[in-house]
Write an enzyme that holds these catalytic residues in place. Structure first.
Site, short mmCIF file in Angstrom:
data_model
loop_
_atom_site.label_atom_id
_atom_site.label_comp_id
_atom_site.label_asym_id
_atom_site.label_seq_id
_atom_site.Cartn_x
_atom_site.Cartn_y
_atom_site.Cartn_z
N GLY A 212 -3.73 28.54 45.86
CA GLY A 212 -3.10 29.71 45.27
C GLY A 212 -3.85 30.98 45.60
O GLY A 212 -5.01 30.93 46.00
N PRO A 214 -5.86 34.56 45.29
CA PRO A 214 -7.00 34.93 44.46
C PRO A 214 -6.53 35.45 43.11
O PRO A 214 -5.55 36.18 43.03
CB PRO A 214 -7.67 36.06 45.25
CG PRO A 214 -7.19 35.92 46.64
CD PRO A 214 -5.84 35.27 46.57
N GLY A 215 -7.20 35.05 42.06
CA GLY A 215 -6.90 35.58 40.75
C GLY A 215 -5.82 34.84 39.99
O GLY A 215 -5.44 35.23 38.90
N THR A 216 -5.34 33.72 40.55
CA THR A 216 -4.29 33.00 39.85
C THR A 216 -4.85 32.01 38.83
O THR A 216 -4.10 31.35 38.15
CB THR A 216 -3.39 32.24 40.84
OG1 THR A 216 -4.21 31.56 41.77
CG2 THR A 216 -2.46 33.18 41.57
N THR A 219 -10.29 28.92 39.47
CA THR A 219 -11.62 28.68 38.91
C THR A 219 -11.49 28.36 37.42
O THR A 219 -12.13 27.44 36.91
CB THR A 219 -12.50 29.92 39.10
OG1 THR A 219 -12.42 30.33 40.45
CG2 THR A 219 -13.94 29.63 38.74
N HIS A 435 18.61 36.11 49.82
CA HIS A 435 18.14 35.27 50.92
C HIS A 435 17.78 33.86 50.42
O HIS A 435 18.24 32.85 50.95
CB HIS A 435 16.93 35.96 51.57
CG HIS A 435 16.31 35.21 52.70
ND1 HIS A 435 16.41 35.63 54.01
CD2 HIS A 435 15.57 34.07 52.73
CE1 HIS A 435 15.76 34.78 54.79
NE2 HIS A 435 15.24 33.82 54.04
N GLU A 436 16.98 33.82 49.37
CA GLU A 436 16.55 32.51 48.86
C GLU A 436 17.72 31.75 48.25
O GLU A 436 17.80 30.53 48.38
CB GLU A 436 15.41 32.66 47.84
CG GLU A 436 14.14 33.30 48.40
CD GLU A 436 13.53 32.53 49.58
OE1 GLU A 436 13.74 31.31 49.69
OE2 GLU A 436 12.88 33.19 50.42
N HIS A 439 19.50 29.99 51.01
CA HIS A 439 18.85 28.72 51.37
C HIS A 439 19.22 27.64 50.36
O HIS A 439 19.54 26.51 50.71
CB HIS A 439 17.32 28.87 51.32
CG HIS A 439 16.73 29.59 52.51
ND1 HIS A 439 17.07 29.29 53.80
CD2 HIS A 439 15.78 30.56 52.58
CE1 HIS A 439 16.35 30.07 54.62
NE2 HIS A 439 15.57 30.85 53.90
N ASP A 512 12.55 31.78 59.76
CA ASP A 512 13.63 30.80 59.64
C ASP A 512 14.29 30.56 60.99
O ASP A 512 14.53 29.43 61.39
CB ASP A 512 14.71 31.30 58.68
CG ASP A 512 14.20 31.43 57.27
OD1 ASP A 512 13.17 30.81 56.96
OD2 ASP A 512 14.84 32.15 56.48
P1 ADP Z 1 -9.14 32.33 41.11
O1 ADP Z 1 -10.23 31.34 41.02
O2 ADP Z 1 -7.81 31.71 41.34
O3 ADP Z 1 -9.39 33.43 42.07
P2 ADP Z 1 -9.98 33.00 38.49
O4 ADP Z 1 -9.87 31.70 37.81
O5 ADP Z 1 -11.33 33.41 38.94
O6 ADP Z 1 -9.00 33.05 39.71
O7 ADP Z 1 -9.37 34.12 37.54
C1 ADP Z 1 -10.09 35.25 37.18
C2 ADP Z 1 -9.82 35.62 35.75
O8 ADP Z 1 -8.47 36.00 35.58
C3 ADP Z 1 -10.02 34.48 34.79
O9 ADP Z 1 -11.35 34.39 34.38
C4 ADP Z 1 -9.09 34.83 33.65
O10 ADP Z 1 -9.67 35.75 32.78
C5 ADP Z 1 -7.95 35.52 34.35
N1 ADP Z 1 -6.87 34.57 34.65
C6 ADP Z 1 -6.45 34.21 35.88
N2 ADP Z 1 -5.44 33.32 35.80
C7 ADP Z 1 -5.22 33.10 34.50
C8 ADP Z 1 -4.30 32.28 33.77
N3 ADP Z 1 -3.40 31.50 34.40
N4 ADP Z 1 -4.36 32.30 32.42
C9 ADP Z 1 -5.24 33.08 31.79
N5 ADP Z 1 -6.13 33.87 32.42
C10 ADP Z 1 -6.13 33.90 33.75
ZN ZN Z 2 14.15 32.14 54.54
#
Ligand code: ADP
Ligand code: ZN
Length: 653
Positions: A212, A214-216, A219, A435-436, A439, A512
């Site tokens: 996924g 970054p930031g999802t 971790t 578009h989607e 599909h 596509d």
């Molecule tokens: P990744 O490892 O995917 O880059 P992180 O886990 O480091 O993302 O996310 C960074 C911060 O963002 C987390 O510590 C949290 O505070 C917030 N965060 C990200 N995703 C979520 C989520 N699904 N639910 C709650 N907080 C989230």
């Molecule tokens: Zn497409």
């Protein structure tokens, strides 16, 4: 992930360039030392007696007056011990003067030659800088160990160099990624009760790849697994392995696994695994990065080294699974992938709520409104928005965070992200939705096509602006001809929907069309599925000499090439017309799908089928939708439709 860490920027020049610093310091120290020890034997030569530097003529007169008792003559200077023995006179030799020796003879003073360096200065001369250099080396090694949480060359304290923690993060802290949570639930269970699984002989996955942007929350999810199972969590970044000196990465991997096995059950989390796991077959790496390769090999060896009974689970994160070395993805290694997607509307509401829990929110705050404004943002962005809002409220000395503050903070976040162009604008959103849906309609109404499991207009971090996930019927190793044509239809569905519903076509279908073309080409060239070439195979693939992938050799006439081009073009056109007709037939159903996509951003395959079937019923049509499929696990293969080419290119390093 690293994106959110500011502390990386605090590192100054010296921390980032230990080797350069080391070299500069060594040179400086040796220089200083040379000056110190330099001529005259320096202060270090005869430490116990007082020395006085005198002129050559003064020394001569001292000799003539017999005020010295002993004279030593070196290559460049003379030492004379005063007659009371307490003082040493030194002077530089005047070359060519022989009178001094004569005078010494006349006066009967003892004299001798000497080598200007003695064993002490000699040894100290090289030992001292050497010792200093070692000292500095160890100093930096220590620092590096600290900053990287790992060992250097296994020096000294080779144990306990990888730090673990026991996080108290729980699944409740990770919101909006329900499917991913479900998938890792099993791991928690295994770590909690390993005996149960071992007794029964179950094979538990060793490695799970969290995929996924970054930031999802990859971790966070990994930590939550450790937190739920109450086991130690060893966390490393892929890049930290190869930033160090040669040979260290592999040693660190060994230490890491040793430690994790000792503390088992435990979890190893490798963030940014692509840094070590990049495909080796990739031509761009010609000449190779030995350090990376050694580290990767060590990782593979360690993963193969312990049995499925050892309750150590390795979770790794990446947002680019496609560039990983195939060796990493083999059974027994990272053979499972869990998609940690950007949150949809509902997910964003949940994530916002998680982060608002510990912040005093005003009664006027409308979480859904904020979620609506933040399509395409990640969990990390949302966490940031809540915190920014709180900071704004604090600055204004408010007691609580108001909706106004959140709006302001959303605006800031969006302004920052607009540059990265990861957020789609409303016009693009409309195009992507049609578009989607195109599909999806074709996938559901074409015999032999893979059924839809999810349609999304949440932009994926990788490159796709939207995507349709298809269900594999079972593990497939071959395809029948009608299934290949069905895939062509599904691929054309996106472009056709743009034309039918928007009245204009976009670059979004580029990928596509490329795939559709490739499919037809392979039917002609490789699989003997067309009339123009019949059973004749036009293209053989050969392993290229350097082993770097396939090289095709062309073994057919220009006439055949022409025919093939014509065939591909006309069949694409033929199928396109069928697809357009289908879209027009199901016009209202598509509109319903688009409306639902607008509302929810993600819709499931079941929802798609529901819309289609009720449309067919209403119009007394014979149903084309096969609704008999039961639950099958989702294939983590994104239909890379709607590729934003510029993004793809800038993503490549
Ligand atoms: P990744 O490892 O995917 O880059 P992180 O886990 O480091 O993302 O996310 C960074 C911060 O963002 C987390 O510590 C949290 O505070 C917030 N965060 C990200 N995703 C979520 C989520 N699904 N639910 C709650 N907080 C989230
Ligand atoms: Zn497409």
């Amino acid at each position: 992930m690293a994106n959110n860490d500011n502390n990386k920027d605090n590192n100054n020049f010296f921390n980032k360039n230990p080797l350069i610093t080391f070299a500069i310091l060594s040179v400086v120290i040796i220089g200083v030392f040379k000056i110190l020890v330099g001529t005259n034997g320096g202060a270090l030569g005869n430490a116990s007696k007082r020395t006085e530097q005198v002129s050559y003529s003064k020394l001569k007169s001292l000799v003539n007056s017999k005020s010295v008792s002993k004279v030593e003559i070196g290559q460049s200077y003379i030492k004379a011990t005063g007659s009371n023995g307490a003082i040493i006179y030194t002077t530089r030799i005047v070359k060519g003067d022989t009178k001094l020796v004569e005078a010494l003879d006349t006066q009967g003073i003892e004299y001798q030659g000497f080598s200007e360096t003695n064993w002490f200065t000699e040894m100290f001369g090289w030992l001292f800088p050497f010792l200093l250099i070692i000292g500095i080396w160890m100093f930096f090694a220590g620092r590096m160990q600290k900053s990287m949480g790992g060992g250097l060359l296994g020096m000294g304290n080779s144990k306990k160099m990888v730090n673990s923690e026991k996080p108290d993060t729980k699944f409740d802290d990770v919101a909006g990624v329900e499917e991913a949570k479900e998938e890792v639930q099993e791991i928690v269970d295994f770590l909690k009760y390993p005996a149960r699984y071992v007794e029964i002989g179950a094979k538990i996955p060793k490695g799970v790849l969290l995929v996924g942007s970054p930031g999802t929350g990859k971790t966070l999810l990994a930590k939550a697994v450790a937190g739920e199972a109450d086991v130690p969590f060893f966390s490393v970044t892929g890049s930290s392995f190869i930033e160090m000196f040669v040979g260290v990465g592999a040693a660190r991997v060994r230490d890491l696994f040793e430690q994790a096995k000792k503390d088992a059950p435990s979890i190893i989390f490798i963030d940014e695994i692509d840094a070590i796991g990049k495909s080796r077959a990739n031509g761009a790496n010609m000449g190779g990065n030995d350090e990376r390769e050694q580290t990767l090999n060590q990782l593979l060896a360690e993963m193969d080294g312990f049995g499925t009974n050892t309750p150590v689970i390795i979770l790794a994160a990446t947002n680019r699974p496609e560039i990983l070395d195939q060796a990493l993805l083999r059974p027994g290694r990272f053979d499972r992938q869990v998609l940690v997607d950007k949150p949809d509307f509902e997910g964003r509401v949940k994530i916002l709520k998680v982060h608002m829990k510990n912040v005093k929110m005003d009664g006027d705050v409308d979480v859904e409104e904020v979620a609506r404004l933040t399509a395409g943002l990640t969990g990390a962005d949302l966490a940031n928005i809540v915190n920014e809002g709180a900071l704004l409220a604090g600055r204004k000395s408010q007691k609580t965070v108001k909706q106004k503050d959140l709006f302001e903070s959303v605006e800031r976040a969006l302004a920052g992200l607009a540059k990265k162009s990861r957020r789609i604008n409303p016009k693009e959103k409309k195009i992507v939705a049609y578009h989607e849906s195109g599909h999806a309609l074709l996938a559901e109404t074409t015999v032999g096509a893979k059924k839809v499991s999810k349609v999304s207009i949440v932009p994926r971090g990788l490159a796709a602006l939207g995507y349709t996930l298809n269900k594999p019927e079972e593990n497939r190793f071959m395809m029948q001809r009608h299934e290949m044509w069905a895939e062509v239809d599904v691929l054309l569905g996106g472009r056709a929907a743009e034309e039918v519903f928007i009245g204009e076509i976009s670059t979004g279908a580029g990928n596509d069309l490329e795939r559709a073309t490739d499919i037809i080409k392979s039917m002609v060239q490789t699989y003997g599925m067309s009339d123009i070439a019949g059973l004749m195979v036009l293209e053989k693939s050969r392993q290229s000499f350097l082993g770097g992938g396939q090289q095709a050799t062309r073994e057919y006439s220009d006439k055949m090439a022409e025919n093939m081009d014509e065939f591909i073009k006309s069949s694409l056109q033929e199928h396109y017309e069928v697809v357009v007709a289908r879209l027009e037939e199901y016009r209202d159903a598509i509109e319903d799908m688009v409306a639902l996509l607008y509302k929810k951003e993600n819709i499931t395959g079941d929802e798609v089928r529901e819309i289609l079937i009720s449309f067919e019923k209403k119009n007394n049509m014979e149903s084309k939708v096969d609704n008999t499929l039961d639950e099958i696990t989702e294939e983590l293969k994104v239909d890379a439709s709607m590729i934003d080419k510029s993004q793809v290119e800038s993503d490549e390093d």
